[in-house]
Enzyme design. Structure first.
Site, PDB file in Angstrom:
ATOM      1  N   GLU A 235      51.991  81.653  83.114  1.00  0.00           N
ATOM      2  CA  GLU A 235      51.972  80.688  82.009  1.00  0.00           C
ATOM      3  C   GLU A 235      51.946  81.350  80.639  1.00  0.00           C
ATOM      4  OE1 GLU A 235      48.905  77.637  82.779  1.00  0.00           O
ATOM      5  OE2 GLU A 235      48.775  78.531  84.785  1.00  0.00           O
ATOM      6  N   GLU A 255      47.925  75.875  91.206  1.00  0.00           N
ATOM      7  CA  GLU A 255      46.742  75.111  90.810  1.00  0.00           C
ATOM      8  C   GLU A 255      46.611  73.761  91.517  1.00  0.00           C
ATOM      9  OE1 GLU A 255      47.839  77.755  87.273  1.00  0.00           O
ATOM     10  OE2 GLU A 255      48.905  76.489  88.724  1.00  0.00           O
TER      11      GLU A 255
END
Length: 315
Positions: A235, A255
């Site tokens: 990210e 996640e």
């Protein structure tokens, strides 16, 4: 797509797009050959959360949604919303959603199954090595024994190291690397859920925000990544002007499997590099992509050989 044996009208496509934007659950299009044959159909396919060329990943996505329906719905709603927000606003929205899910039953079930985390003692060495060479600020993630898991200490150290660069024009380039076998294996699972409450966690995320700093400095930032680039390790680099990956690099957003969404800025950075649908695919499937795929998608800008490896040896 056909309606009563005919191609849909523009008005029907408009209505379908509006409905897709309102649906509270993930939507998947099977967009095979001809699915985008006209501008209207392209517009319709683009409104789905994920567009697959075949049904190969459909079962995997369906199973993920069944297992974590709250996180899956929050993910796609957040990604849709992010298209209308600027980067600072979208980062705040991500943190709100992440905080809400931290207080939810899916994350609680993961924590209960995992058991109590071990006690966290102070580190003997800094989590980030900071070096300055004339106009270059070099930042090295330095927890190789944990594959540079993104801990609160590492987050705070990065935020602190980046702060002077905002006001110092002498810092012409910022290079971020990782020590050891991996660039970053994602958030440190031993710390997940250890803050006293989600509201406090939200405030900390938005005041010590590495993603926002990288976005503000992006024209001067280069990431050099290798090995595991998971969660935050995927990210954060996506905010930079340039990302150089070794051939060993792989990228993954896991996640959803613990009842959360990407929380290090990934719902903001990745769509701006690879698009909303590919970001949703990564998060909903949990699949890894390799360095050549990341290059083809635009997640990285260059793929280089491993140090000391000749091209002929890889043939």
């Amino acid at each position: 797509m056909r309606v009563d044996g005919r191609a849909p009208t523009d008005a029907e496509v408009d209505a379908a797009c509006a409905t897709l934007a309102r649906l509270p659950a993930p939507t998947v299009a099977i967009a095979g050959p001809g699915a985008r044959a006209t501008p209207a159909l392209r517009r319709l396919v683009d409104r789905f959360d994920v567009a697959l060329e075949s049904e190969a990943d459909l079962a995997r996505i369906a199973n993920a949604v069944r297992a974590r329906p709250l996180a899956a719905a929050a993910l796609v709603q957040l990604l849709r919303m992010g298209e209308t927000l600027d980067v600072p606003q979208a980062l705040v929205a991500e943190s709100f959603v992440y905080s809400a899910l931290q207080a939810g039953p899916e994350f609680a079930a993961w924590r209960a199954a995992r058991g109590a985390p071990p006690g966290l003692g102070p580190s003997s060495t800094p989590a980030v090595r900071v070096e300055r060479f004339r106009g270059t600020l070099a930042l090295t993630l330095d927890r190789p024994h944990k594959h540079n898991a993104f801990s609160s200490e590492m987050r705070d150290a990065l935020a602190l190291a980046l702060r002077p660069a905002r006001v110092d024009p002498g810092v012409q380039e910022i290079v971020v690397r990782g020590a050891g076998r991996s660039f970053c294996s994602g958030g440190d699972l031993d710390e997940f859920g250890t803050l006293p409450d989600p509201a406090t966690a939200h405030l900390i995320r938005t005041t010590r925000n590495v993603a926002r700093a990288l976005h503000d400095l992006r024209d001067r930032v280069r990431f050099e990544v290798h090995g595991a680039c998971i969660g935050a390790g995927c990210e954060l680099p996506a905010f930079a002007r340039r990302v150089v990956a070794r051939e060993s690099a792989f990228f993954q957003l896991p996640e959803l499997g613990i009842g959360l969404v990407p929380g290090a800025g990934g719902t903001v950075s990745l769509p701006r590099r690879i698009g909303r649908q590919r970001t949703a695919w990564l998060a909903l499937t949990g699949r890894r992509i390799d360095a050549p795929t990341a290059l083809a998608w635009g997640l990285v800008d260059e793929v280089v050989l491993e140090p000391g490896v000749e091209r002929d040896a890889l043939a």
